[in-house]
Motif scaffolding. Structure first.
Motif, PDB file in Angstrom:
ATOM      1  N   ALA A  38      -8.127 -78.176  47.163  1.00 39.32           N
ATOM      2  CA  ALA A  38      -9.037 -77.076  46.828  1.00 39.32           C
ATOM      3  C   ALA A  38      -9.509 -76.329  48.072  1.00 39.32           C
ATOM      4  N   CYS A  40      -9.529 -73.308  48.981  1.00 35.67           N
ATOM      5  CA  CYS A  40     -10.272 -72.038  48.865  1.00 35.67           C
ATOM      6  C   CYS A  40     -11.620 -72.214  48.190  1.00 35.67           C
ATOM      7  N   GLY A  42     -12.290 -72.932  45.123  1.00 31.29           N
ATOM      8  CA  GLY A  42     -12.368 -72.549  43.713  1.00 31.29           C
ATOM      9  C   GLY A  42     -12.261 -71.065  43.448  1.00 31.29           C
ATOM     10  N   CYS A  44      -9.541 -69.333  43.250  1.00 30.91           N
ATOM     11  CA  CYS A  44      -8.219 -68.998  42.700  1.00 30.91           C
ATOM     12  C   CYS A  44      -7.366 -68.335  43.775  1.00 30.91           C
ATOM     13  N   CYS A  49      -5.104 -76.910  44.140  1.00 31.71           N
ATOM     14  CA  CYS A  49      -5.834 -77.652  43.094  1.00 31.71           C
ATOM     15  C   CYS A  49      -4.982 -77.717  41.829  1.00 31.71           C
ATOM     16  N   LEU A  84      -4.356 -74.211  37.495  1.00 27.05           N
ATOM     17  CA  LEU A  84      -5.185 -74.456  38.674  1.00 27.05           C
ATOM     18  C   LEU A  84      -6.480 -75.061  38.170  1.00 27.05           C
TER      19      LEU A  84
HETATM   20 FE1  FES Z   1      -8.075 -72.780  45.457  1.00 28.07          FE
HETATM   21 FE2  FES Z   1      -8.199 -73.635  42.947  1.00 28.07          FE
HETATM   22  S1  FES Z   1      -9.320 -74.324  44.619  1.00 28.07           S
HETATM   23  S2  FES Z   1      -6.989 -72.064  43.767  1.00 28.07           S
END
Ligand code: FES
Length: 106
Positions: A38, A40, A42, A44, A49, A84
């Motif tokens: 993960a 980034c 969260g 996307c 993830c 994801l």
């Molecule tokens: Fe980066 Fe899901 S945490 S795309």
């Protein structure tokens, strides 16, 4: 609290009580599930993830939106049930959800 099972690449099962409204990724990170990076946080925007949704749950969980679909192109070994995990929000409807971490992510 909906139950969530995340199966790591080595077969270890993490049986978790997920807070409604939290994402599958947040629960994986909180419980140090190996293979979910993960990077980034969260947004996307990283595809680290990536999970496979259990076949019995794919319909209920639904398909990725366009943005998630684009990001999944960067994930390893995607399958029709790839998602994801930061884009899957737990609700009471998802009680018992099972997802698996792909081996290649580890
Ligand atoms: Fe980066 Fe899901 S945490 S795309």
């Amino acid at each position: 609290m909906p139950k969530l099972t995340i199966v790591a690449f080595d077969g270890t099962e993490f049986d978790l009580d997920a807070e409604a409204g939290s994402t599958v990724m947040e629960n994986a990170i909180k419980n140090a599930v190996p293979g979910i990076e993960a990077e980034c946080g969260g947004a996307c925007a990283c595809a680290t993830c990536h999970v496979y949704v259990d076949e019995a749950w794919t319909e209920k969980v639904g398909q990725p939106d366009v943005m998630e679909e684009d990001m999944l192109d960067f994930a390893f070994e995607t399958k029709p049930n790839s998602r994801l995990s930061c884009q899957i929000k737990m609700t009471d409807d998802f009680d018992g959800l099972i997802v698996r971490v792909p081996e290649q992510q580890a």
